[in-house]
Write a protein that holds these residues in place. Structure first.
Motif, PDB file in Angstrom:
ATOM      1  N   THR A 174       0.841  -1.097   0.093  1.00 43.97           N
ATOM      2  CA  THR A 174       0.108  -0.051   0.041  1.00 43.97           C
ATOM      3  C   THR A 174       0.896   1.142  -0.186  1.00 43.97           C
ATOM      4  OG1 THR A 174      -1.661  -1.201   1.319  1.00 43.97           O
ATOM      5  CG2 THR A 174      -1.803   1.236   1.066  1.00 43.97           C
ATOM      6  N   GLU A 175       0.568   2.305  -1.030  1.00 42.21           N
ATOM      7  CA  GLU A 175       1.065   3.591  -0.976  1.00 42.21           C
ATOM      8  C   GLU A 175       0.078   4.252  -0.839  1.00 42.21           C
ATOM      9  OE1 GLU A 175       3.962   6.238  -4.082  1.00 42.21           O
ATOM     10  OE2 GLU A 175       3.450   4.290  -4.658  1.00 42.21           O
ATOM     11  N   VAL A 176       0.422   5.585   0.028  1.00 41.16           N
ATOM     12  CA  VAL A 176      -0.274   6.917   0.049  1.00 41.16           C
ATOM     13  C   VAL A 176       0.287   8.090  -0.434  1.00 41.16           C
ATOM     14  CG1 VAL A 176      -1.967   8.353   1.451  1.00 41.16           C
ATOM     15  CG2 VAL A 176      -1.534   5.732   1.936  1.00 41.16           C
ATOM     16  N   LEU A 177      -0.287   8.607  -1.635  1.00 48.10           N
ATOM     17  CA  LEU A 177       0.521   9.895  -2.061  1.00 48.10           C
ATOM     18  C   LEU A 177      -0.440  11.024  -1.914  1.00 48.10           C
ATOM     19  CD1 LEU A 177       2.350  11.109  -3.653  1.00 48.10           C
ATOM     20  CD2 LEU A 177       1.031  10.582  -5.868  1.00 48.10           C
ATOM     21  N   GLU A 178       0.280  12.003  -1.015  1.00 46.42           N
ATOM     22  CA  GLU A 178      -0.712  13.293  -0.800  1.00 46.42           C
ATOM     23  C   GLU A 178      -0.031  14.179  -1.505  1.00 46.42           C
ATOM     24  OE1 GLU A 178      -1.729  12.204   3.919  1.00 46.42           O
ATOM     25  OE2 GLU A 178       0.138  13.108   3.437  1.00 46.42           O
ATOM     26  N   MET A 179      -0.681  15.422  -1.980  1.00 40.35           N
ATOM     27  CA  MET A 179      -0.554  16.171  -2.744  1.00 40.35           C
ATOM     28  C   MET A 179      -1.197  17.680  -2.188  1.00 40.35           C
ATOM     29  SD  MET A 179      -1.054  17.337  -6.912  1.00 40.35           S
ATOM     30  CE  MET A 179      -0.593  18.912  -7.528  1.00 40.35           C
ATOM     31  N   LYS A 187      -2.580  29.781   1.315  1.00 40.83           N
ATOM     32  CA  LYS A 187      -2.035  29.028   2.169  1.00 40.83           C
ATOM     33  C   LYS A 187      -2.232  27.620   1.614  1.00 40.83           C
ATOM     34  CE  LYS A 187      -3.063  31.675   6.228  1.00 40.83           C
ATOM     35  NZ  LYS A 187      -3.865  31.812   7.599  1.00 40.83           N
ATOM     36  N   GLU A 188      -1.081  26.654   2.160  1.00 40.58           N
ATOM     37  CA  GLU A 188      -0.907  25.405   1.640  1.00 40.58           C
ATOM     38  C   GLU A 188      -2.125  24.483   1.953  1.00 40.58           C
ATOM     39  OE1 GLU A 188       2.652  22.532   1.338  1.00 40.58           O
ATOM     40  OE2 GLU A 188       1.755  22.080   3.041  1.00 40.58           O
ATOM     41  N   ALA A 189      -2.616  23.746   1.073  1.00 39.93           N
ATOM     42  CA  ALA A 189      -3.855  22.870   1.366  1.00 39.93           C
ATOM     43  C   ALA A 189      -3.669  21.667   0.762  1.00 39.93           C
ATOM     44  CB  ALA A 189      -5.298  23.567   1.060  1.00 39.93           C
ATOM     45  N   LYS A 190      -4.347  20.701   1.204  1.00 43.14           N
ATOM     46  CA  LYS A 190      -4.487  19.031   0.705  1.00 43.14           C
ATOM     47  C   LYS A 190      -5.330  19.137  -0.711  1.00 43.14           C
ATOM     48  CE  LYS A 190      -4.517  14.499   2.076  1.00 43.14           C
ATOM     49  NZ  LYS A 190      -4.941  13.620   3.254  1.00 43.14           N
ATOM     50  N   MET A 191      -4.608  18.816  -1.578  1.00 46.38           N
ATOM     51  CA  MET A 191      -5.572  18.837  -2.974  1.00 46.38           C
ATOM     52  C   MET A 191      -5.877  17.340  -3.277  1.00 46.38           C
ATOM     53  SD  MET A 191      -5.697  22.193  -3.627  1.00 46.38           S
ATOM     54  CE  MET A 191      -5.009  23.723  -3.819  1.00 46.38           C
ATOM     55  N   MET A 192      -5.264  16.533  -3.007  1.00 46.81           N
ATOM     56  CA  MET A 192      -5.336  15.334  -3.404  1.00 46.81           C
ATOM     57  C   MET A 192      -4.661  13.956  -2.692  1.00 46.81           C
ATOM     58  SD  MET A 192      -4.848  13.793  -7.400  1.00 46.81           S
ATOM     59  CE  MET A 192      -5.919  14.800  -7.885  1.00 46.81           C
ATOM     60  N   GLU A 193      -5.292  13.009  -2.730  1.00 44.87           N
ATOM     61  CA  GLU A 193      -4.744  11.753  -1.881  1.00 44.87           C
ATOM     62  C   GLU A 193      -5.043  10.672  -2.761  1.00 44.87           C
ATOM     63  OE1 GLU A 193      -5.312  11.104   2.623  1.00 44.87           O
ATOM     64  OE2 GLU A 193      -6.289   9.398   2.075  1.00 44.87           O
ATOM     65  N   ILE A 194      -4.008  10.142  -2.879  1.00 40.15           N
ATOM     66  CA  ILE A 194      -4.369   8.944  -3.849  1.00 40.15           C
ATOM     67  C   ILE A 194      -3.752   7.525  -3.059  1.00 40.15           C
ATOM     68  CG2 ILE A 194      -3.958   7.501  -6.158  1.00 40.15           C
ATOM     69  CD1 ILE A 194      -2.980  10.247  -7.235  1.00 40.15           C
ATOM     70  N   THR A 195      -4.597   6.573  -2.574  1.00 41.15           N
ATOM     71  CA  THR A 195      -3.861   5.243  -2.251  1.00 41.15           C
ATOM     72  C   THR A 195      -3.857   4.438  -3.280  1.00 41.15           C
ATOM     73  OG1 THR A 195      -5.254   5.806  -0.449  1.00 41.15           O
ATOM     74  CG2 THR A 195      -4.711   3.554  -0.375  1.00 41.15           C
ATOM     75  N   TYR A 196      -2.696   3.848  -3.237  1.00 39.41           N
ATOM     76  CA  TYR A 196      -2.163   2.610  -4.320  1.00 39.41           C
ATOM     77  C   TYR A 196      -2.308   1.285  -3.603  1.00 39.41           C
ATOM     78  CZ  TYR A 196      -0.087   6.085  -7.547  1.00 39.41           C
ATOM     79  OH  TYR A 196       0.098   7.141  -8.532  1.00 39.41           O
ATOM     80  N   ARG A 197      -3.159   0.454  -4.208  1.00 44.42           N
ATOM     81  CA  ARG A 197      -2.948  -1.028  -3.364  1.00 44.42           C
ATOM     82  C   ARG A 197      -2.492  -2.049  -4.685  1.00 44.42           C
ATOM     83  NH1 ARG A 197      -7.414   1.425  -0.996  1.00 44.42           N
ATOM     84  NH2 ARG A 197      -7.366   1.397   1.110  1.00 44.42           N
ATOM     85  N   LYS A 198      -1.437  -2.510  -4.282  1.00 42.25           N
ATOM     86  CA  LYS A 198      -0.842  -3.455  -5.235  1.00 42.25           C
ATOM     87  C   LYS A 198      -1.389  -4.667  -5.312  1.00 42.25           C
ATOM     88  CE  LYS A 198       4.008  -4.752  -6.901  1.00 42.25           C
ATOM     89  NZ  LYS A 198       5.238  -4.691  -6.254  1.00 42.25           N
ATOM     90  N   ARG A 199      -1.677  -5.276  -6.558  1.00 43.02           N
ATOM     91  CA  ARG A 199      -2.408  -6.491  -6.878  1.00 43.02           C
ATOM     92  C   ARG A 199      -1.327  -7.718  -6.569  1.00 43.02           C
ATOM     93  NH1 ARG A 199      -5.713  -5.515 -12.110  1.00 43.02           N
ATOM     94  NH2 ARG A 199      -7.242  -3.725 -11.530  1.00 43.02           N
ATOM     95  N   PRO A 200      -1.780  -8.659  -6.110  1.00 44.39           N
ATOM     96  CA  PRO A 200      -0.778  -9.983  -5.908  1.00 44.39           C
ATOM     97  C   PRO A 200       0.013 -10.324  -7.219  1.00 44.39           C
ATOM     98  CG  PRO A 200      -2.873 -10.263  -4.906  1.00 44.39           C
ATOM     99  CD  PRO A 200      -2.811  -8.898  -5.473  1.00 44.39           C
TER     100      PRO A 200
END
Length: 200
Positions: A174-179, A187-200
């Motif tokens: 699992t990877e979580v990418l925040e932008m 002011k800096e604000a959270k724009m995006m969050e992508i959660t990657y779940r790797k398939r087996p």
């Protein structure tokens, strides 16, 4: 004197040939300067540990994409897929994304790499909602948490915008990418969050 990129590229291509000629005893011997340059180019272009770490991320992922269109509003959520594959002899990873964005089909492509010369990670991004290119550079720690700073041009103001991305791995699949980027108030604000779940 600083050497131009064109000259450096030409030397990169010509120096191996010079080595062959010298070994053939038909040309002038390689000078210490030429030898040092050949070694520097070889070191710069040889994949290492950081490239092996990138290669370990090859595969297919299921995505959950959260987008904040306003800091005080709940995010919209979309799903998608991503594939990652090393190219150029294990030097660069290409990522292909297929998803939805604001109810529309969305496709994107990113490149990820590690520059032996600067000692930094880098990334590019372009997609079906833009004709521009985002270029980022950053560092990763021992836990493989990476922080990047990227620049792209805002379609409305046409001015460059600097964003910050943080990528972390809660577990091996699992990877979580925040932008983050400047909000309406600057002011800096959270724009995006992508959660990657790797398939087996």
């Amino acid at each position: 004197m600083k050497r131009s990129p064109v000259v450096s590229l030409a030397l990169c291509c010509l120096l191996p040939a010079a080595s062959v000629v010298a070994q053939d005893a038909k040309g002038p011997p390689i000078t210490p300067e030429m030898q040092a340059m050949m070694e520097a180019f070889q070191k710069a272009g040889t994949p290492g540990v950081e490239h092996q770490k990138l290669a370990s991320l090859d595969g297919t992922y299921d995505l959950t994409v959260k987008s904040w269109h306003s800091p005080d509003a709940p995010p919209s959520t979309d799903t998608g897929t991503a594939t990652r594959k090393m190219i150029l002899g294990g030097r660069v990873q290409v990522e292909e994304v297929t998803s939805q964005m604001m109810g529309q089909p969305f496709n994107g492509q990113g490149l990820h790499g590690y520059d032996n010369v600067t000692g930094k990670h880098w990334a590019t991004w372009n997609d079906s909602m833009s004709t521009g290119l985002m270029v980022s550079e950053g560092t990763c720690d021992a836990a493989q948490t990476c922080t990047y700073t990227g620049t792209y041009h805002d379609p409305v103001s046409k001015k460059p915008v600097t964003s910050r991305m943080v990528s972390r791995w809660p577990d091996k699949s699992t990877e979580v990418l925040e932008m983050y980027a400047p909000g309406p108030d600057g002011k800096e604000a959270k724009m995006m969050e992508i959660t990657y779940r790797k398939r087996p």
